[in-house]
Motif scaffolding. Structure first.
Motif, PDB file in Angstrom:
ATOM      1  N   SER A 260       0.826  -1.200   0.000  1.00  0.00           N
ATOM      2  CA  SER A 260       0.000   0.000   0.000  1.00  0.00           C
ATOM      3  C   SER A 260       0.862   1.252   0.000  1.00  0.00           C
ATOM      4  O   SER A 260       0.587   2.218  -0.726  1.00  0.00           O
ATOM      5  CB  SER A 260      -0.908  -0.042   1.229  1.00  0.00           C
ATOM      6  OG  SER A 260      -1.601   1.159   1.371  1.00  0.00           O
TER       7      SER A 260
ATOM      8  N   TRP B  24      -4.824   2.683  -1.837  1.00  0.00           N
ATOM      9  CA  TRP B  24      -5.578   1.488  -2.217  1.00  0.00           C
ATOM     10  C   TRP B  24      -6.345   1.774  -3.484  1.00  0.00           C
ATOM     11  O   TRP B  24      -6.678   2.917  -3.795  1.00  0.00           O
ATOM     12  CB  TRP B  24      -6.552   1.097  -1.088  1.00  0.00           C
ATOM     13  CG  TRP B  24      -7.009  -0.312  -1.200  1.00  0.00           C
ATOM     14  CD1 TRP B  24      -8.184  -0.755  -1.736  1.00  0.00           C
ATOM     15  CD2 TRP B  24      -6.289  -1.474  -0.781  1.00  0.00           C
ATOM     16  NE1 TRP B  24      -8.236  -2.120  -1.670  1.00  0.00           N
ATOM     17  CE2 TRP B  24      -7.099  -2.587  -1.092  1.00  0.00           C
ATOM     18  CE3 TRP B  24      -5.047  -1.672  -0.190  1.00  0.00           C
ATOM     19  CZ2 TRP B  24      -6.693  -3.896  -0.815  1.00  0.00           C
ATOM     20  CZ3 TRP B  24      -4.658  -2.968   0.093  1.00  0.00           C
ATOM     21  CH2 TRP B  24      -5.470  -4.062  -0.221  1.00  0.00           C
ATOM     22  N   THR B  25      -6.645   0.747  -4.248  1.00  0.00           N
ATOM     23  CA  THR B  25      -7.443   0.923  -5.443  1.00  0.00           C
ATOM     24  C   THR B  25      -8.250  -0.340  -5.640  1.00  0.00           C
ATOM     25  O   THR B  25      -7.888  -1.396  -5.134  1.00  0.00           O
ATOM     26  CB  THR B  25      -6.538   1.219  -6.655  1.00  0.00           C
ATOM     27  OG1 THR B  25      -7.329   1.321  -7.819  1.00  0.00           O
ATOM     28  CG2 THR B  25      -5.529   0.113  -6.854  1.00  0.00           C
ATOM     29  N   THR B  26      -9.354  -0.228  -6.373  1.00  0.00           N
ATOM     30  CA  THR B  26     -10.174  -1.424  -6.591  1.00  0.00           C
ATOM     31  C   THR B  26      -9.477  -2.254  -7.649  1.00  0.00           C
ATOM     32  O   THR B  26      -9.810  -2.184  -8.833  1.00  0.00           O
ATOM     33  CB  THR B  26     -11.582  -1.056  -7.073  1.00  0.00           C
ATOM     34  OG1 THR B  26     -11.469   0.076  -7.930  1.00  0.00           O
ATOM     35  CG2 THR B  26     -12.480  -0.734  -5.919  1.00  0.00           C
ATOM     36  N   ASP B  27      -8.521  -3.023  -7.202  1.00  0.00           N
ATOM     37  CA  ASP B  27      -7.736  -3.844  -8.101  1.00  0.00           C
ATOM     38  C   ASP B  27      -7.899  -5.285  -7.664  1.00  0.00           C
ATOM     39  O   ASP B  27      -7.959  -5.583  -6.473  1.00  0.00           O
ATOM     40  CB  ASP B  27      -6.273  -3.408  -8.013  1.00  0.00           C
ATOM     41  CG  ASP B  27      -5.396  -4.236  -8.900  1.00  0.00           C
ATOM     42  OD1 ASP B  27      -4.794  -5.191  -8.396  1.00  0.00           O
ATOM     43  OD2 ASP B  27      -5.342  -3.927 -10.098  1.00  0.00           O
ATOM     44  N   VAL B  28      -7.948  -6.189  -8.625  1.00  0.00           N
ATOM     45  CA  VAL B  28      -8.249  -7.588  -8.317  1.00  0.00           C
ATOM     46  C   VAL B  28      -7.225  -8.188  -7.366  1.00  0.00           C
ATOM     47  O   VAL B  28      -7.576  -8.808  -6.368  1.00  0.00           O
ATOM     48  CB  VAL B  28      -8.279  -8.423  -9.611  1.00  0.00           C
ATOM     49  CG1 VAL B  28      -8.664  -9.839  -9.311  1.00  0.00           C
ATOM     50  CG2 VAL B  28      -9.225  -7.807 -10.603  1.00  0.00           C
TER      51      VAL B  28
ATOM     52  N   LEU C  51      -5.148  -6.827  -5.265  1.00  0.00           N
ATOM     53  CA  LEU C  51      -5.193  -6.281  -3.910  1.00  0.00           C
ATOM     54  C   LEU C  51      -6.354  -6.850  -3.134  1.00  0.00           C
ATOM     55  O   LEU C  51      -6.215  -7.301  -1.995  1.00  0.00           O
ATOM     56  CB  LEU C  51      -5.325  -4.752  -3.973  1.00  0.00           C
ATOM     57  CG  LEU C  51      -4.070  -3.916  -4.087  1.00  0.00           C
ATOM     58  CD1 LEU C  51      -3.248  -4.296  -5.279  1.00  0.00           C
ATOM     59  CD2 LEU C  51      -4.427  -2.461  -4.189  1.00  0.00           C
ATOM     60  N   ASN C  52      -7.539  -6.843  -3.762  1.00  0.00           N
ATOM     61  CA  ASN C  52      -8.714  -7.322  -3.044  1.00  0.00           C
ATOM     62  C   ASN C  52      -8.624  -8.804  -2.763  1.00  0.00           C
ATOM     63  O   ASN C  52      -8.968  -9.267  -1.673  1.00  0.00           O
ATOM     64  CB  ASN C  52      -9.970  -7.003  -3.852  1.00  0.00           C
ATOM     65  CG  ASN C  52     -10.271  -5.515  -3.861  1.00  0.00           C
ATOM     66  OD1 ASN C  52      -9.852  -4.808  -2.959  1.00  0.00           O
ATOM     67  ND2 ASN C  52     -10.993  -5.047  -4.854  1.00  0.00           N
ATOM     68  N   MET C  53      -8.166  -9.579  -3.746  1.00  0.00           N
ATOM     69  CA  MET C  53      -8.128 -11.017  -3.538  1.00  0.00           C
ATOM     70  C   MET C  53      -7.108 -11.408  -2.478  1.00  0.00           C
ATOM     71  O   MET C  53      -7.329 -12.325  -1.683  1.00  0.00           O
ATOM     72  CB  MET C  53      -7.806 -11.743  -4.860  1.00  0.00           C
ATOM     73  CG  MET C  53      -8.903 -11.672  -5.895  1.00  0.00           C
ATOM     74  SD  MET C  53     -10.437 -12.423  -5.331  1.00  0.00           S
ATOM     75  CE  MET C  53     -11.516 -11.014  -5.348  1.00  0.00           C
TER      76      MET C  53
ATOM     77  N   THR D 203      -6.241  -9.573   0.030  1.00  0.00           N
ATOM     78  CA  THR D 203      -6.827  -9.203   1.316  1.00  0.00           C
ATOM     79  C   THR D 203      -7.825 -10.250   1.767  1.00  0.00           C
ATOM     80  O   THR D 203      -7.880 -10.619   2.943  1.00  0.00           O
ATOM     81  CB  THR D 203      -7.537  -7.841   1.202  1.00  0.00           C
ATOM     82  OG1 THR D 203      -6.658  -6.919   0.595  1.00  0.00           O
ATOM     83  CG2 THR D 203      -7.956  -7.349   2.555  1.00  0.00           C
ATOM     84  N   VAL D 204      -8.625 -10.762   0.828  1.00  0.00           N
ATOM     85  CA  VAL D 204      -9.584 -11.812   1.181  1.00  0.00           C
ATOM     86  C   VAL D 204      -8.840 -13.040   1.697  1.00  0.00           C
ATOM     87  O   VAL D 204      -9.221 -13.636   2.715  1.00  0.00           O
ATOM     88  CB  VAL D 204     -10.445 -12.180  -0.046  1.00  0.00           C
ATOM     89  CG1 VAL D 204     -11.235 -13.439   0.211  1.00  0.00           C
ATOM     90  CG2 VAL D 204     -11.389 -11.043  -0.383  1.00  0.00           C
TER      91      VAL D 204
ATOM     92  N   SER E 231      -5.449  -5.875 -14.357  1.00  0.00           N
ATOM     93  CA  SER E 231      -4.936  -5.520 -13.036  1.00  0.00           C
ATOM     94  C   SER E 231      -3.777  -4.559 -13.180  1.00  0.00           C
ATOM     95  O   SER E 231      -3.017  -4.628 -14.126  1.00  0.00           O
ATOM     96  CB  SER E 231      -4.495  -6.795 -12.310  1.00  0.00           C
ATOM     97  OG  SER E 231      -3.768  -6.462 -11.155  1.00  0.00           O
TER      98      SER E 231
END
Lengths: 72, 370
Positions: free
Chosen positions: B242, B253-257, B259-261, B263-264, B313
């Motif tokens: 980050s 942060w950005t809505t990027d695959v 990053l989100n995945m 984090t999940v 991405s």
């Protein structure tokens, strides 16, 4: 109490870092003034400190294990 | 093995080496500015329409490049696609050497030839600078031109003589990338954190499977300690990523695959820790957390490695971006990158080993108390 204070300080540090707008076109200031070496020294000191901390825990555990082995 | 000290000291030494070499080695020179100077006023982006045959004066700004230390030569290289001359990657040299106005900025004049040896309708030119002290610096896509039909063809101004005139300076420096700049040093910290986290999670998976087969509580202790340290490294990986994003993408942060995945995936492992703390009976806790650990690892692989590569991405290595083997990794970086991975892994295992030994002592003490 200690944990929330720690989180507060961490939050202050992170928000102040976000204020730094590092211009990517700028010449590396820290290197040009030779101060990058102080940054390196700081990080190495921190790493050595963490290493000594881990080493001391390691020793305490070894002593405990030896104690248990001797009692058995 | 868990009580030996040599691998622990080695891990720490490798980390210290990573910090010292990773931060102290300078970057190769780069070009940070290339703008047309027109009657004393610098132009705005992309308004000027470059025409073949005209002469333009540019102001160059360099990085780690001392323009006044030695004679700096400049060329504009035509990028290869569609080049129809005998010469591959032809270049036209500047009218004269770069005239330095300070250590890092100078003026250079180019006269664009009447014809360009290409069959495309657009010419894409790369600026190449070279001097004997710093070596060469490259600015890709420095100039773009539109070409009409009669501006395509061979011209004597184009040659590959620059290949023999470029200075090669033999020194250990990290590559210069225009957006990354100095932050390329983050490859020694952000990526190895994730690598070592992944290695520890594989070992944790092995111990979880072993527990389900043997029922020895020792395997559960190993697995859970490794998951704890992996979660720590994963969180540090996300934070360092980050911070890196703030300086290169402009946002934390950005809505990027990717990053989100990732984090999940981290949240799934954090949930396993919470799950462990909710069960008091030791054997039940071990069995449930072992099976959850297997599921969590099975979820980690597609989340972090497969899905981000399937869609667009920003993150390197996913969604069509070149990965570590592409433009962002070089042998100079590898000299610090691989030791960093080993160093972080060993230190991660050291921290886990302390937790393991503590839990074993506690388990030993509790079973004896019965």
């Amino acid at each position: 109490m200690n944990k929330s204070r720690f989180i507060l300080i961490l939050g202050v540090i992170v928000t102040s870092i976000s204020q730094m707008k590092a211009e990517s076109a700028a010449i590396d200031f820290l290197r040009s003034t030779g101060k990058i070496y102080s940054v390196i020294a700081v990080i190495v000191v921190i790493l050595i400190g963490i290493g000594i901390y881990l080493y001391k825990i390691d020793n305490k555990l070894t002593k405990l294990e030896n104690q248990i082995n001797n009692e058995q | 093995m868990i009580k030996k000290w040599w691998w622990k000291a080695l891990g720490l030494i490798l980390l210290i080496y990573t910090v010292i070499v990773g931060m102290a080695v300078p970057l190769k020179p780069g070009v940070t500015g290339f703008e047309v100077v027109r009657s004393g006023v610098s132009q705005e982006d992309n308004i000027l329409f470059f025409t073949p045959g005209s002469t333009y004066t540019f102001e160059i700004r360099g990085y780690n490049m001392n323009l006044s230390a030695a004679k700096t030569k400049a060329w504009l290289k035509l990028n290869e696609s569609g080049a129809s001359s005998d010469v591959i990657n032809p270049a036209v040299s500047s009218d004269a050497v770069v005239v330095p106005s300070s250590e890092s900025s100078g003026l250079v004049t180019f006269t664009l030839p009447m014809k360009f040896p290409t069959t495309d309708d657009y010419a894409n030119l790369t600026l190449v600078l070279s001097n004997a002290v710093d070596g060469q610096a490259i600015l890709p896509q420095a100039l773009n031109l539109q070409l009409t039909a009669d501006q395509k063809g061979t011209d004597s101004a184009w040659s590959d003589a620059y290949l023999s005139e470029i200075d090669v300076v033999d020194s250990f420096r990290f590559p210069y990338r225009s957006v990354l700049n100095e932050t390329i040093r983050n490859t020694f910290f952000h990526i190895p954190l994730w690598f070592s986290m992944f290695i520890m999670l594989i070992v944790s998976l092995v111990y979880s499977i072993r527990y389900l087969r043997t029922g020895h509580i020792k395997d559960d202790i190993y697995a859970s300690a490794l998951v704890r340290v992996s979660v720590l490294f994963g969180v540090l990986g996300i934070i360092t990523g980050s911070l890196w994003a703030k300086y290169t993408w402009g946002t934390f942060w950005t809505t990027d695959v990717k990053l989100n995945m990732s984090t999940v995936a981290m949240l799934i492992y954090v949930a396993s820790l919470i799950l462990r703390s909710s069960i008091n009976d030791v054997d039940r806790r071990a069995k449930i957390s072992a099976s959850y650990n297997i599921f969590a690892f099975a979820a980690l692989i597609p989340l972090v490695f497969v899905i981000p590569r399937l869609t667009d991405s920003l993150h390197p290595g996913n969604g069509g971006n070149p990965a570590l083997g592409g433009e962002d990794m070089e042998n100079t970086l590898r000299a610090v990158f691989y030791p960093a991975i080993i160093g972080f892994t060993l230190v991660g295992f050291w921290i886990a080993s302390l937790s393991i030994r503590y839990e074993m002592i506690k388990d030993n003490w509790l079973t004896r108390r019965q």
